[in-house]
Every structure is written in structure tokens, then in C-alpha cells.
Design an enzyme around this catalytic site. Structure first.
Site, PDB file in Angstrom:
ATOM      1  N   GLY A 132      -2.541   8.202  -4.440  1.00  0.00           N
ATOM      2  CA  GLY A 132      -1.980   9.388  -4.637  1.00  0.00           C
ATOM      3  C   GLY A 132      -0.836   9.504  -4.282  1.00  0.00           C
ATOM      4  O   GLY A 132      -0.609   9.237  -2.893  1.00  0.00           O
ATOM      5  N   ASP A 133      -0.538  10.539  -4.925  1.00  0.00           N
ATOM      6  CA  ASP A 133       0.188  11.168  -3.996  1.00  0.00           C
ATOM      7  C   ASP A 133       0.759  12.867  -5.137  1.00  0.00           C
ATOM      8  O   ASP A 133       0.004  13.080  -5.845  1.00  0.00           O
ATOM      9  CB  ASP A 133       2.169  10.784  -4.073  1.00  0.00           C
TER      10      ASP A 133
ATOM     11  N   THR B 154      -5.146  13.056   5.221  1.00  0.00           N
ATOM     12  CA  THR B 154      -3.978  13.193   5.673  1.00  0.00           C
ATOM     13  C   THR B 154      -3.413  14.942   6.356  1.00  0.00           C
ATOM     14  O   THR B 154      -2.558  15.066   7.292  1.00  0.00           O
ATOM     15  CB  THR B 154      -3.180  13.247   4.036  1.00  0.00           C
TER      16      THR B 154
ATOM     17  N   LYS C 165       5.454   3.595   8.135  1.00  0.00           N
ATOM     18  CA  LYS C 165       4.363   4.540   8.423  1.00  0.00           C
ATOM     19  C   LYS C 165       3.193   3.236   8.776  1.00  0.00           C
ATOM     20  O   LYS C 165       2.255   3.015   9.451  1.00  0.00           O
ATOM     21  CB  LYS C 165       4.043   5.640   7.810  1.00  0.00           C
TER      22      LYS C 165
ATOM     23  N   LYS D 181       1.131  -0.944   0.022  1.00  0.00           N
ATOM     24  CA  LYS D 181       0.115   0.130   0.401  1.00  0.00           C
ATOM     25  C   LYS D 181       0.789   0.960   0.443  1.00  0.00           C
ATOM     26  O   LYS D 181       1.732   0.930   1.018  1.00  0.00           O
ATOM     27  CB  LYS D 181      -0.870  -0.312   1.578  1.00  0.00           C
TER      28      LYS D 181
ATOM     29  N   LYS E 236       5.303   1.050  -3.156  1.00  0.00           N
ATOM     30  CA  LYS E 236       5.453   3.205  -4.166  1.00  0.00           C
ATOM     31  C   LYS E 236       5.581   3.361  -5.182  1.00  0.00           C
ATOM     32  O   LYS E 236       5.866   2.308  -5.791  1.00  0.00           O
ATOM     33  CB  LYS E 236       6.743   4.500  -2.909  1.00  0.00           C
TER      34      LYS E 236
HETATM   35  P1  NDP Z   1       0.048  17.850  -4.627  1.00  0.00           P
HETATM   36  O1  NDP Z   1       0.543  17.365  -5.430  1.00  0.00           O
HETATM   37  O2  NDP Z   1      -1.429  18.008  -4.199  1.00  0.00           O
HETATM   38  O3  NDP Z   1       0.694  19.208  -3.676  1.00  0.00           O
HETATM   39  C1  NDP Z   1       2.342  19.106  -3.604  1.00  0.00           C
HETATM   40  C2  NDP Z   1       2.279  21.072  -3.838  1.00  0.00           C
HETATM   41  O4  NDP Z   1       3.902  21.098  -3.217  1.00  0.00           O
HETATM   42  C3  NDP Z   1       2.107  21.506  -5.184  1.00  0.00           C
HETATM   43  O5  NDP Z   1       2.157  22.480  -4.444  1.00  0.00           O
HETATM   44  C4  NDP Z   1       2.953  21.550  -5.320  1.00  0.00           C
HETATM   45  O6  NDP Z   1       3.473  22.666  -6.432  1.00  0.00           O
HETATM   46  C5  NDP Z   1       3.908  21.581  -3.613  1.00  0.00           C
HETATM   47  N1  NDP Z   1       5.623  21.086  -4.623  1.00  0.00           N
HETATM   48  C6  NDP Z   1       5.693  19.654  -4.976  1.00  0.00           C
HETATM   49  N2  NDP Z   1       7.031  19.338  -5.566  1.00  0.00           N
HETATM   50  C7  NDP Z   1       7.599  20.439  -4.952  1.00  0.00           C
HETATM   51  C8  NDP Z   1       9.303  21.734  -5.445  1.00  0.00           C
HETATM   52  N3  NDP Z   1       9.849  20.686  -6.099  1.00  0.00           N
HETATM   53  N4  NDP Z   1       8.993  22.559  -5.065  1.00  0.00           N
HETATM   54  C9  NDP Z   1       8.452  23.220  -4.581  1.00  0.00           C
HETATM   55  N5  NDP Z   1       6.953  22.932  -4.069  1.00  0.00           N
HETATM   56  C10 NDP Z   1       6.814  21.451  -4.662  1.00  0.00           C
HETATM   57  O7  NDP Z   1       0.923  16.675  -4.042  1.00  0.00           O
HETATM   58  P2  NDP Z   1       0.275  16.073  -1.914  1.00  0.00           P
HETATM   59  O8  NDP Z   1       0.205  16.871  -1.423  1.00  0.00           O
HETATM   60  O9  NDP Z   1      -0.403  14.637  -2.197  1.00  0.00           O
HETATM   61  O10 NDP Z   1       1.624  15.752  -1.598  1.00  0.00           O
HETATM   62  C11 NDP Z   1       2.491  16.884  -0.643  1.00  0.00           C
HETATM   63  C12 NDP Z   1       3.584  15.916   0.470  1.00  0.00           C
HETATM   64  O11 NDP Z   1       2.615  14.934   1.067  1.00  0.00           O
HETATM   65  C13 NDP Z   1       4.354  15.071  -0.472  1.00  0.00           C
HETATM   66  O12 NDP Z   1       5.655  14.806   0.256  1.00  0.00           O
HETATM   67  C14 NDP Z   1       3.745  13.609  -0.429  1.00  0.00           C
HETATM   68  O13 NDP Z   1       4.773  12.566  -0.056  1.00  0.00           O
HETATM   69  C15 NDP Z   1       3.165  13.667   1.397  1.00  0.00           C
HETATM   70  N6  NDP Z   1       2.415  12.693   1.181  1.00  0.00           N
HETATM   71  C16 NDP Z   1       1.468  12.963   0.841  1.00  0.00           C
HETATM   72  C17 NDP Z   1       0.137  12.488   0.929  1.00  0.00           C
HETATM   73  C18 NDP Z   1      -1.837  12.038   0.277  1.00  0.00           C
HETATM   74  O14 NDP Z   1      -2.242  11.515   1.111  1.00  0.00           O
HETATM   75  N7  NDP Z   1      -1.320  12.778  -0.679  1.00  0.00           N
HETATM   76  C19 NDP Z   1       0.143  11.130   1.978  1.00  0.00           C
HETATM   77  C20 NDP Z   1       1.284  11.223   3.226  1.00  0.00           C
HETATM   78  C21 NDP Z   1       2.164  12.426   2.602  1.00  0.00           C
HETATM   79  P3  NDP Z   1       2.659  22.755  -7.529  1.00  0.00           P
HETATM   80  O15 NDP Z   1       1.455  23.368  -7.131  1.00  0.00           O
HETATM   81  O16 NDP Z   1       3.459  24.046  -7.880  1.00  0.00           O
HETATM   82  O17 NDP Z   1       2.932  22.004  -8.269  1.00  0.00           O
END
Ligand code: NDP
Length: 453
Positions: A167-168, A211, A116, A92, A128
Site C-alpha cells: 500500500g501507499d 511505518t 531504502k 518491492k 513502485k
Molecule cells: P494514507 O493515504 O493512509 O494517508 C495520507 C494522508 O496524507 C491522508 O491524511 C491525506 O489526507 C494526506 N494527504 C495526502 N496527500 C495530501 C496532499 N497533497 N496534501 C495534504 N494532505 C495530503 O497514506 P500513508 O499514510 O500510507 O502515506 C503517507 C506518506 O508516507 C506518503 O508519502 C507515503 O509514500 C509514505 N510512506 C507510506 C508507507 C506505508 O507503509 N503506508 C511506507 C513508507 C512511506 P486525506 O485523508 O484528506 O486524503
């Protein structure tokens, strides 16, 4: 061999057999350093070669994804699914679509996911996946064709009791829909093979929010432990995606003030509190730049990326009580940690995976800043994914309130487990160590039970 030498031996072997996988090495080092007190006490993990086994994915699938863009040009990307550890249940973990994705990134995320998922106390293993596909600037039709091509290969390797992606970064409700549709077409089965599905076709209430909400619940549990609460706190949040948006929404509802958000182009500082409606309209619906936020809210400031301070990130220069890094890995570095401490931040709670660099973490700890480690603090997403699987399997649908109540309880349980484990190993309140040991112990004990496989 003593415990420290044992961990160093395995870390060296990772370096040798997987060169260049910097983030994976960073994630493994963090976990292994925490495990030393446990390994000193419990020799059986070494006797059963647990570290040797746990750093190797059970299966790594790398495939070509070929799709057609809107000008009828054939395009190619690399697809990955790392099925890391199935000791506790089906693999997962999410799929990430971002140009920076490579095997080292997917392995770091998959490795973290093992522990986790174990911490949630639910029956899920760790995995992943993703692709170096960049959804930015692509039409809906291009994203759909890419997702279909990705699933053309992935469908052979997943299943509701085998591997259930979610998703991620870059993979939200739209992509999950296209992936699910193609799986159904290829297999003629309507099954819960991904989570984060739409509410109308097998999704769970509360998964989208899980999350971010879970991260705020975790921060509240930490603060409560110290006789404090999130209410009234100024919170700096980075990111503007799924995790950041629902962190901000929950902070508002718990009486805190989320003063910032950021995307890959810049940061918004809105001292009176980020307007969630505007944020969702710009990022979730419009897929636009945050620059627009400041046009709609003249009392907010937009700081473009090129105006960031030397070696640091604008969001962490904002005076705040609590920091919620919720964008991506290594986004909070040593310079940022110094800025946060200088500005009086009392807690860093990781919404993203591995957002804090090791030197930043050391600085924060040395200066008494409380810390919610990602494995624990952002586990709410995968926990509610498992609740989605449970609802699918039993053909039930739980209300939003029911899912949210379970989420709150799961986050409390994770906090209690990490806290109790930190105490057991003589460093009360060190939640990074507590979470790593508690997650590892659960998986390692089950690996011993299941034999040498
Ligand atoms: P999204 O794609 O929904 O959002 C990511 C956000 O971070 C966007 O605003 C993006 O900017 C910004 N971003 C991504 N990469 C960069 C970078 N290199 N530099 C600056 N800004 C960046 O992703 P999530 O919110 O789902 O995920 C965010 C984090 O949380 C990740 O680390 C993910 O692994 C972790 N996570 C997510 C979970 C989930 O349920 N979705 C669960 C647990 C952890 P822009 O809009 O410009 O692309």
C-alpha cells in the site's frame, strides 16, 4: 571525470530523457549530491557505469484501467508499475492511488525505494506503482471494480519472487484485499503477491503499524545519540492516514505528546494530545474529514486549509520539539522550516517520502535541527512487508511482539549504519548523506557482482 562532473552529467541526461518529471529529478539530485564523497574515493562505480544504470528503471509498465462506476458509466484511468531495480531481490514498493499520480511521481518513489530497501539489509529490490484514480467519494463497489480492473493487467507482471506491491497513499487494507482477491481469481494461486494483507489471510501482525512505529523508533535512536529521548516531547505530526495514525499511537505509548494531525482539508491542533481512538474512527473507519474531530473534542482547534499561513502549512506553525511530516512529498517548505526553527523544533523526522523541500532541508541543517531522512526513518513499513513475505514463504505466523521486536532492531540497525557511514565520510550525524551512501553502496556493489545487466 571528477565525481561532481560525473553526477552532473547523469542528472542532465535525466532532464533530457525524462522532461517534466520534477519530483524524480529532485529525488535523484538529492541522492547524487550525497554520493560525491563516495564517488571521489571509489572510481569503480564510474568505471561500471553505475549511475547511468541506476537512474533507469529496468522496466516501466503503463496501462489503461477501464472500470464501470455505479451509474454504469465506463471510466478510465492510467495504471503504472515501475520495476526499478532488482539487484538485491524481487521488486518491492507500494501502490499509490491519488489524482496527482503520474510517471514522474512513481519514478521518484521507485528510485527512493531502491536505497531504502537496501538499508533494511533484507533481500528486496525497488519498485513502485499506482494510478491517478481518486478513491475519495467512491463507493466500496466502485473501489472494488477499479482494483479488479487494475489487477487484470498488473497480475501479468508480479509474483512472490518477482514483484510484490504493497500500500501507499490511497491504498490500504480494503484495496489490498480487492487486489489480492482478483489476483487469486485470475491465476488460481494463493500466493503472497502483495503485502499488507489481512491477518486472517496471510498478513503479518504489525504491518499496519510498522511505518509509523518504525518512524518513532528512528526518532528515538537519533535523540538517544544526543543524550535525549522522545519521552515528554511535544510532537507535531502531519497527515491522518496509515503513517500518521501509527506515529501518533506510538508517540503516546513512548510518553510523548502528539499535538496535531492533518488531512488534505485542514489541521487539528490538540495541545493535550491527539485522541487516537477518535482519529481512527474518523479516518480509518469513517473516511471522513478531520473537521469532525474538533466537534468531538471542544478543546481541539480545527484550522481549515484556506486559513493556512502565506506560503506555509498550519501544522508547522505549532510550537513543537519534534516534527513528523507524514502526509506527502514537499509538504514542509522553506516557510515551514523557518517557522519550526523559530518555535524551537530540534528534530524533523520524515515519515512521508521526500516531504521536505531541498531549501527547507538546507535551512534546518544550517540552524542545527537534527534530521531523520525518509529513506531511513520510514523504512519500517517495507521492512515488515519483507517479514510478511518471509512468513508467507515459510508458512509461519509470528506474534505481534516478535514482529515489533524485529522492527525495533531493524530501525536501530538502519540508524547505526547511516550514522557510521556519515562518520566514515567526514560529516558525523549527517544521516541524509549517511543513508544515501550506505543504501547506494550496497546496491552498486551487488550490481558490479551481477555484471552488466
Ligand atoms: P494514507 O493515504 O493512509 O494517508 C495520507 C494522508 O496524507 C491522508 O491524511 C491525506 O489526507 C494526506 N494527504 C495526502 N496527500 C495530501 C496532499 N497533497 N496534501 C495534504 N494532505 C495530503 O497514506 P500513508 O499514510 O500510507 O502515506 C503517507 C506518506 O508516507 C506518503 O508519502 C507515503 O509514500 C509514505 N510512506 C507510506 C508507507 C506505508 O507503509 N503506508 C511506507 C513508507 C512511506 P486525506 O485523508 O484528506 O486524503
Amino acid at each position: 571525470m571528477d565525481a561532481k562532473a560525473y553526477t552532473e552529467k547523469i542528472l542532465t541526461s535525466i532532464r533530457e530523457c525524462s522532461p517534466g518529471q520534477t519530483e524524480f529529478y529532485q529525488a535523484a539530485t538529492e541522492v547524487f549530491e550525497s554520493l560525491v564523497p563516495l564517488l571521489e574515493e571509489e572510481k569503480r562505480y564510474q568505471e561500471h557505469s553505475i549511475l547511468e544504470r541506476i537512474v533507469l528503471p529496468e522496466r516501466t509498465i503503463i496501462f489503461r484501467v477501464t472500470w464501470m462506476d455505479d451509474s454504469n458509466t465506463i471510466r478510465t484511468n492510467l495504471g503504472y508499475r515501475v520495476q526499478f531495480n532488482s539487484t538485491l531481490g524481487p521488486y518491492k514498493g507500494g501502490l499509490r492511488f491519488h489524482p496527482s499520480v503520474n510517471l514522474g511521481i512513481v519514478k521518484f518513489l521507485g528510485f527512493e525505494q531502491i536505497f531504502k530497501n537496501a538499508l533494511t539489509n533484507l533481500q528486496i529490490g525497488g519498485g513502485k506503482g499506482g494510478s491517478n484514480f481518486n478513491p475519495k467519494g467512491k463507493s466500496d463497489a466502485e473501489v472494488m471494480r477499479f482494483c479488479q480492473a487494475f489487477m487484470n493487467e498488473l497480475h501479468r507482471h508480479i509474483g512472490q519472487t518477482r514483484d510484490v506491491p504493497a500500500g501507499d497513499i490511497g491504498v490500504g487494507a480494503r484495496e489490498i484485499g480487492y487486489l489480492f482477491g482478483q489476483y487469486k481469481l485470475l491465476t488460481a494461486h494463493f500466493e503472497g503477491i502483495v503485502t499488507g494483507k489481512g491477518i486472517g489471510w496471510g498478513g503479518s501482525f504489525g504491518r499496519r503499524e510498522a511505518t509509523g512505529y518504525g518512524s518513532v523508533y528512528f526518532a528515538e535512536h537519533i535523540l538517544n545519540q544526543h543524550g535525549d529521548e522522545i519521552k515528554g516531547k511535544r510532537c507535531a505530526v502531519s497527515g491522518a492516514g496509515n503513517v500518521a495514525t501509527y506515529t501518533i499511537e506510538k508517540l503516546h505509548s513512548m510518553g510523548a505528546i502528539p499535538i496535531s494531525c492533518s488531512d488534505s482539508r485542514g489541521t487539528i491542533h490538540h495541545p493535550k494530545g491527539i485522541d487516537v481512538k477518535t482519529l481512527k474512527a474518523i479516518k480509518e473507519v469513517g473516511r471522513e474529514s478531520l473537521a469532525k474531530y474538533a466537534e468531538l473534542h471542544p478543546d481541539a482547534t480545527y484550522i481549515p486549509l484556506h486559513n493556512y499561513p502565506e506560503g506555509g502549512h498550519a501544522v508547522w506553525t505549532l510550537p513543537c520539539d519534534v516534527a513528523f511530516p507524514s502526509a506527502t512529498q514537499n509538504e514542509l517548505n522553506f516557510v515551514d522550516a523557518k517557522n519550526l526553527v523559530a518555535n524551537g523544533c530540534i528534530l524533523v523526522n520524515e515519515g512521508a517520502n521526500m516531504p521536505t523541500t531541498p531549501d527547507a532541508y538546507e535551512y534546518l541543517r544550517a540552524h542545527g535541527v537534527l534530521f531523520g531522512p525518509a529513506k531511513a526513518a520510514n523504512a519500517g513499513g517495507v521492512a515488515v512487508s519483507q517479514l510478511e513475505m518471509a512468513q508467507n514463504a515459510s508458512m509461519q505466523r509470528w506474534s505481534f511482539a516478535e514482529v515489533d521486536t524485529r522492527l525495533f532492531g531493524i530501525m536501530k540497525n538502519i540508524f547505526d549504519t547511516a550514522y557510521a557511514t556519515s562518520k566514515e565520510f567526514g560529516d558525523e550525524g549527517n544521516l541524509l548523506m549517511g543513508a544515501n551512501i550506505a543504501g547506494f553502496r550496497k546496491v552498486a556493489d551487488a550490481m558490479i557482482d551481477e555484471g552488466a545487466v
